[in-house]
Write an enzyme that holds these catalytic residues in place. Sequence first.
Site, mmCIF file in Angstrom:
data_model
loop_
_atom_site.group_PDB
_atom_site.id
_atom_site.type_symbol
_atom_site.label_atom_id
_atom_site.label_comp_id
_atom_site.label_asym_id
_atom_site.label_seq_id
_atom_site.Cartn_x
_atom_site.Cartn_y
_atom_site.Cartn_z
ATOM 1 C CG ASP A 1 -1.850 -1.061 1.193
ATOM 2 O OD1 ASP A 1 -2.259 -1.671 0.042
ATOM 3 O OD2 ASP A 1 -2.447 -1.506 2.180
ATOM 4 C CD GLU A 2 3.182 2.404 4.541
ATOM 5 O OE1 GLU A 2 4.174 2.278 4.649
ATOM 6 O OE2 GLU A 2 2.236 2.741 5.562
ATOM 7 C CB SER A 3 4.864 2.698 -3.261
ATOM 8 O OG SER A 3 3.726 3.494 -3.669
#
Length: 444
Positions: free
Chosen positions: A378-380
């Site tokens: 979700d945070e790449s």
Amino acid sequence: MPKEDCKYWDKCYQRNPVHLSKYNHPEKEKTSAGEEDGAESKKVAPKRSASPHLEEKAKPNNSSSSVDREKMEKNQMEPKGSFESETAELHKEAMGNISGKNYMEILEKRIRLSVQQEYDNLCQSNEFIRHKFLVEMPPDFYEFWKFVGSLKNDPAKPKTAGLEHLDKVFQLQMVGPFEFLAGSFHGAKLAEPGDYLRHWRFYYDPPEFQTIFVRRDTGIHYGYWRDVPQDKENLLIARNDPSKGCEFEFVAGNIFDALLYYLEHDFVGTPFTAGQVTGFKKAVQKYLSDQSLELPQLDRLQRERNKRVVSKTFHRAGIVVPFDRKSQQGYRPLSVSDAELKKMLALLERKDIDDGCAKQAVLEKLQPVANAATIAVDESDFGTALELGMDMFSSGHKELHMLASSLLVPAYSMLSRPQFIAIAKAHMEQRRRDLNLSIFEVLK
């Protein structure tokens, strides 16, 4: 029976005769000639008469709306486009043969013919490899195919004579895309898409690996390694023996050097084959010299790749993902070390614990690690989920396939590597420890 009032009353814009006859509408009042003309210009529907006798005497509506309705009805009667036309034709054919056939049988027959035709067309070009195996082959692969053709000259079997020579003398099976070039897939039975992706895919082979040759009757196999499905230049060649575990070793920067490595390390020769091995090595060097080929070398390719590796993983080949060293985005380490992860998985191998209890205990321990990897996505930091998913796969425990899939699918998806999703899913659906993993065994 009295008609209901239209719920839209004076704001109703319907011109459909069925609607107008079913519901009551207010009569339009003519206040002036200007309004009357305006009504005509706006194509207002004619007033409905309460008397059937007056309705019969009413003149037919020759307005443009009537013409539009006729056109619309005509259009509805006509098939539109090739799909509708084909459907109508099939239905007519089925109805004409209703005694012996039915609509679905005819349709299924045509679908089969269409698929067979597509398959036959694919077999005419190397596009077959990309379509069925989801990858493209590098230049050294096709160059090696030319070399194999020069090993044996047999007019009766020009495509397979060289391959048979390698198998007979050096116990070396050239498989996968080589079998396509040899014509093995031409005229073969059609298989499911997953069967092509599982063709010579050994137990521990990750999606990044593609087998190209095997030591006969063993699991020792060599293949191209692609960090990205579209890679077709300067591919490293790796080796694995599934009887010894999931670890892969990079052995060459091109297929010619891979074959020489095989002769030095995996070929079990005899005093009678020593001369043939020496002669074959000379033939390789002569071919490369005659063709003035400069092939990529292992040291350079491995050095360049090591710069992009973010984590080694259980299979030791490592994973490569886009990583911004300045912002540290693209990958973060797992919340546990490899040693801790292996300790958790060791519960699945204990004989003193019930399989169901062991699986439950392992999944409970793994859940926080998996949750952290999902948050990383979700945070790449896509590499984190890829690492954990690959470790679950490389552990060899089928009980972890669902967890591995839940990590690999989003990771490969966010990394724009959908081909690897298809390969991983097909492999985990029918993962086998067999030594003969040819698609032609499935099609027998």
